[in-house]
Design an enzyme around this catalytic site. Structure first.
Site, PDB file in Angstrom:
ATOM      1  N   GLU A  57     -13.422 109.976  82.370  1.00 35.60           N
ATOM      2  CA  GLU A  57     -12.392 110.612  81.534  1.00 35.60           C
ATOM      3  C   GLU A  57     -13.007 111.703  80.662  1.00 35.60           C
ATOM      4  O   GLU A  57     -12.797 111.737  79.455  1.00 35.60           O
ATOM      5  CB  GLU A  57     -11.663 109.572  80.677  1.00 35.60           C
ATOM      6  CG  GLU A  57     -10.935 108.534  81.524  1.00 35.60           C
ATOM      7  CD  GLU A  57     -10.012 107.652  80.698  1.00 35.60           C
ATOM      8  OE1 GLU A  57      -8.802 107.880  80.738  1.00 35.60           O
ATOM      9  OE2 GLU A  57     -10.509 106.716  80.032  1.00 35.60           O
ATOM     10  N   HIS A  58     -13.794 112.529  81.309  1.00 33.92           N
ATOM     11  CA  HIS A  58     -14.350 113.690  80.617  1.00 33.92           C
ATOM     12  C   HIS A  58     -14.748 114.736  81.653  1.00 33.92           C
ATOM     13  O   HIS A  58     -14.767 114.457  82.859  1.00 33.92           O
ATOM     14  CB  HIS A  58     -15.550 113.291  79.738  1.00 33.92           C
ATOM     15  CG  HIS A  58     -16.710 112.714  80.489  1.00 33.92           C
ATOM     16  ND1 HIS A  58     -17.058 111.371  80.427  1.00 33.92           N
ATOM     17  CD2 HIS A  58     -17.607 113.282  81.331  1.00 33.92           C
ATOM     18  CE1 HIS A  58     -18.113 111.158  81.182  1.00 33.92           C
ATOM     19  NE2 HIS A  58     -18.475 112.307  81.751  1.00 33.92           N
ATOM     20  N   ALA A  59     -15.045 115.918  81.159  1.00 35.94           N
ATOM     21  CA  ALA A  59     -15.627 116.970  81.994  1.00 35.94           C
ATOM     22  C   ALA A  59     -16.942 117.389  81.332  1.00 35.94           C
ATOM     23  O   ALA A  59     -17.162 117.137  80.144  1.00 35.94           O
ATOM     24  CB  ALA A  59     -14.688 118.163  82.105  1.00 35.94           C
ATOM     25  N   GLY A 104     -13.313 114.205  85.495  1.00 36.69           N
ATOM     26  CA  GLY A 104     -13.630 113.084  86.373  1.00 36.69           C
ATOM     27  C   GLY A 104     -13.255 111.755  85.743  1.00 36.69           C
ATOM     28  O   GLY A 104     -13.450 111.548  84.543  1.00 36.69           O
TER      29      GLY A 104
END
Lengths: 141, 141
Positions: A57-59, A104
């Protein structure tokens, strides 16, 4: 560098790793400039993840990642801000390249799952974008 | 670069990897310039090795290797031509640096063992010394 198989998500590619299997055991290999399109500066393993857990839950702003599920299976959702695709990583013969500025999410880890990640950069908390809205803004900026 | 723990074998060192464990799962990491004293150009996995099998039995002329046993256990014998030591690799929190011109033997793979190796060079059959006598000669030369 082998181009790999492209996906619906910008820059995300799937790569078949080199395999050798005989009576003496099995070997799976990935080479920089072959399947891996960057020089790894960090490798990490994720395991013992509860099946209900959602990770990622980040890029990353700059960091490339190359993911191989060594054991068990894990679902990876990749999102470039326009297209989103979900991949089931359940084979140590496949590597997935997640370029920078890709959102992602990993979920549905099997109890025995071991995920290996090669990263192009050392750990840097400032490289993370943790809010999806901020990710979309950064893409536009 | 952390120096790691030295051993009886010239240049062979043991390195504690970075660990993080919480309700969301476990993470183990190794960084280039941290635990890993070279830039990996290749990563490979060895698994499904019969317990009776002996692998390795060679030295590399130029290639560094960094070994992590991700699962199960494997015994590694390292030999610099003068001293020999056997290591039980049974934890994914330990990495072993095997520098060039070190004779290495792996044996006693457990049925579930998965050995990960980071290598400083692409695969090159000419980099292998496969005869122990030739290894000793190369050390003297």
């Amino acid at each position: 560098v082998s181009d790999g198989r492209s996906t619906r998500v910008q820059g995300v590619t799937l790569h078949e790793l080199t395999q050798a299997r005989d009576d003496r055991g099995s070997l799976v290999a990935a080479e920089v400039g072959g399947q891996v399109p960057f020089e790894p500066k960090r490798v990490f393993l994720v395991f013992d993840v509860p099946g209900t857990e959602v990770r990622g839950e980040h890029a990353h702003r700059r960091c490339h990642q190359f993911l191989i599920c060594l054991r068990g299976s894990v679902n990876l959702i990749a999102d470039d801000g326009e297209s989103r695709e979900e991949f089931v990583l359940d084979s140590n013969r496949i590597g997935l390249h997640l370029p920078p500025m890709t959102w992602g999410i990993q979920h549905a880890y099997s109890a025995d799952a071991v995920l290996m990640v090669l990263a192009s950069d050392p750990y840097d908390p400032d490289d993370y974008i943790r809010e999806y809205d901020e990710f979309l803004e950064a893409l536009r900026g």
